[in-house]
Design a protein around this motif. Structure first.
Motif, mmCIF file in Angstrom:
data_model
loop_
_atom_site.group_PDB
_atom_site.id
_atom_site.type_symbol
_atom_site.label_atom_id
_atom_site.label_comp_id
_atom_site.label_asym_id
_atom_site.label_seq_id
_atom_site.Cartn_x
_atom_site.Cartn_y
_atom_site.Cartn_z
ATOM 1 N N ILE A 86 0.845 -1.179 0.000
ATOM 2 C CA ILE A 86 0.000 0.000 0.000
ATOM 3 C C ILE A 86 0.888 1.239 0.000
ATOM 4 O O ILE A 86 2.068 1.172 0.346
ATOM 5 N N GLU A 91 -4.857 3.485 3.201
ATOM 6 C CA GLU A 91 -5.218 2.313 2.411
ATOM 7 C C GLU A 91 -5.246 1.041 3.254
ATOM 8 O O GLU A 91 -5.280 -0.060 2.717
ATOM 9 N N LYS A 92 -5.268 1.201 4.559
ATOM 10 C CA LYS A 92 -5.393 0.064 5.472
ATOM 11 C C LYS A 92 -6.317 0.440 6.616
ATOM 12 O O LYS A 92 -6.280 1.559 7.109
ATOM 13 N N GLN A 93 -7.134 -0.524 7.032
ATOM 14 C CA GLN A 93 -7.964 -0.328 8.219
ATOM 15 C C GLN A 93 -7.985 -1.630 9.024
ATOM 16 O O GLN A 93 -8.166 -2.709 8.465
ATOM 17 N N ASN A 124 -13.215 1.369 -0.878
ATOM 18 C CA ASN A 124 -11.861 1.881 -0.662
ATOM 19 C C ASN A 124 -10.812 0.776 -0.572
ATOM 20 O O ASN A 124 -9.631 1.039 -0.765
ATOM 21 N N PHE A 125 -11.226 -0.441 -0.276
ATOM 22 C CA PHE A 125 -10.267 -1.525 -0.062
ATOM 23 C C PHE A 125 -10.560 -2.680 -1.015
ATOM 24 O O PHE A 125 -11.717 -2.952 -1.345
ATOM 25 N N THR A 126 -9.502 -3.361 -1.442
ATOM 26 C CA THR A 126 -9.661 -4.456 -2.402
ATOM 27 C C THR A 126 -9.427 -5.830 -1.780
ATOM 28 O O THR A 126 -9.645 -6.837 -2.437
ATOM 29 N N CYS A 128 -9.632 -8.266 2.044
ATOM 30 C CA CYS A 128 -10.072 -8.389 3.436
ATOM 31 C C CYS A 128 -9.707 -9.784 3.927
ATOM 32 O O CYS A 128 -9.837 -10.766 3.177
ATOM 33 N N TRP A 138 -8.689 -4.625 6.467
ATOM 34 C CA TRP A 138 -8.929 -4.270 5.070
ATOM 35 C C TRP A 138 -7.690 -3.554 4.522
ATOM 36 O O TRP A 138 -7.068 -2.756 5.225
ATOM 37 N N LYS A 139 -7.360 -3.827 3.254
ATOM 38 C CA LYS A 139 -6.268 -3.124 2.592
ATOM 39 C C LYS A 139 -6.590 -2.911 1.110
ATOM 40 O O LYS A 139 -7.367 -3.665 0.522
ATOM 41 N N ARG A 140 -5.979 -1.907 0.540
ATOM 42 C CA ARG A 140 -6.040 -1.707 -0.917
ATOM 43 C C ARG A 140 -4.732 -2.251 -1.507
ATOM 44 O O ARG A 140 -3.778 -1.520 -1.746
#
Length: 356
Positions: A86, A91-93, A124-126, A128, A138-140
């Protein structure tokens, strides 16, 4: 598909049809680069597909591959796929806070190669990890980056995050260089109609209607009446399967976003409910494209791949502006966007805020 290729690690698979000429330009374990040419056009461009390793040491090889490629490619170039990295902490949660030093090698590689992030529309994220409550992350990890030459050749490029359904990653749909098509629509029988509960009743009730004339005339009239009835039935009972697919995807994104914020169990159950419904709906879309392509599969393949391809072929970029936001709502469609823009400036002028 008319052509296919698997890279040396057998982890990246690429499919294409005869609408394009595709040749493999470079093959590495984390990266495959294709040279693509649309017939009969003489212009060509490059697309690299990435499946990065999860370790920092493994990704160092990928950054080296990209730098080497950038020194040999002086044409439009797009790099897409799972970078397993990322760029920013946004881009991370979930999980441990992201440390910026982990992003530096990726950022430096993009800068050295002259590649820029194309952004996206959708969730927002791709990715999980699909865990529950305090363990969910979650991350993109998946994105599309392009060079300046790509923007020159394809000024209309859109990256859409499709709903995650059968994988921990969401599919990414890239639309570029599409043109509007004006054509006459003729009646076409859709194979998936026969699976609908009330299909036979519609056919029977319209076929038995009495008509006057000779045998061939009667048959022609019965077919005409039945096809018209089926078209109306499909429009009213089934509707636009692609619009419905988008609406179901929006619902999935809505509940995923809600669950992401609240970790509410009801949102999680609704998320799985709509995912299950979308999987069933994908069978209709898949049936449509099988029929349109006039292909038959004796063995069922990966429905995710066929669905992904079908959406790519169907989606048309009508405008540079694909959608606009009005308040908290997103407005899509050429007419809706035009109406919203006209209304905005009319209200702006008549409210007295405009001064000549």
């Amino acid at each position: 598909m008319n052509g296919c290729y698997a890279n040396c690690s057998n982890k990246i698979w690429i499919f294409w049809n005869f609408d394009v000429s595709c040749s493999i330009y470079a093959n590495e374990d984390q990266l495959v680069t294709c040279k693509v040419e649309h017939n009969p056009s003489n212009s060509f461009y490059f697309i690299s597909v990435v499946y990065a390793k999860s370790t920092s040491s493994g990704k160092e090889d990928l950054w080296g591959y990209l730098r080497a490629l950038s020194s040999t490619i002086d044409h439009p170039w797009a790099v897409c796929g799972n970078f397993n990295s990322i760029i920013t902490s946004e881009e991370k949660q979930g999980g441990k806070p992201h440390r910026l030093n982990k992003s530096i090698p990726f950022i430096e590689c993009l800068q050295d190669c002259g590649l820029m992030d194309m952004g996206y529309v959708g969730c927002n994220f791709t990715w999980c990890n699909e865990r529950s409550h305090d363990q969910i992350i979650w991350k993109r990890l998946d994105m599309v980056v392009v060079n300046d030459n790509w923007n020159g050749l394809f000024p209309i490029t859109e990256v859409l995050h499709l709903p995650r359904v059968s994988s921990d990653h969401c599919p990414i749909l890239i639309s570029y260089g599409n043109q509007n098509e004006n054509h006459i629509k003729y009646f076409r029988f859709l194979n998936f109609w026969v699976d609908q509960d009330d299909f036979l009743e519609v056919v029977k009730s319209n076929w038995i209607n009495h008509t006057e004339g000779n045998v061939m005339w009667n048959i022609q009239q019965k077919m005409k009446n039945t096809s018209k009835a089926l078209s109306n039935w499909s429009r009213n009972n089934i509707g636009d399967i692609f619009l419905k697919e988008q609406q179901m995807g929006d619902l999935i994104n809505q509940y995923e976003e809600s669950y992401l914020q609240t970790l509410n169990e009801d949102d999680r159950m609704m998320l799985h409910k709509y995912k299950a419904e979308l999987i069933v709906h994908h069978k209709k879309v898949d049936s449509y494209w099988r029929q349109k392509a006039n292909l038959k599969w004796e063995v069922e393949g990966d429905n995710n791949t066929k669905f992904f391809h079908s959406v790519i072929r169907d989606r048309r970029s009508r405008l540079h502006i694909h959608r606009i936001q009005e308040g908290e709502d997103w407005i899509e469609g050429e007419e809706n966007i035009a109406t919203a823009a006209i209304n905005f400036y009319q209200d702006f002028i008549f409210s007295g805020q405009y001064h000549h």
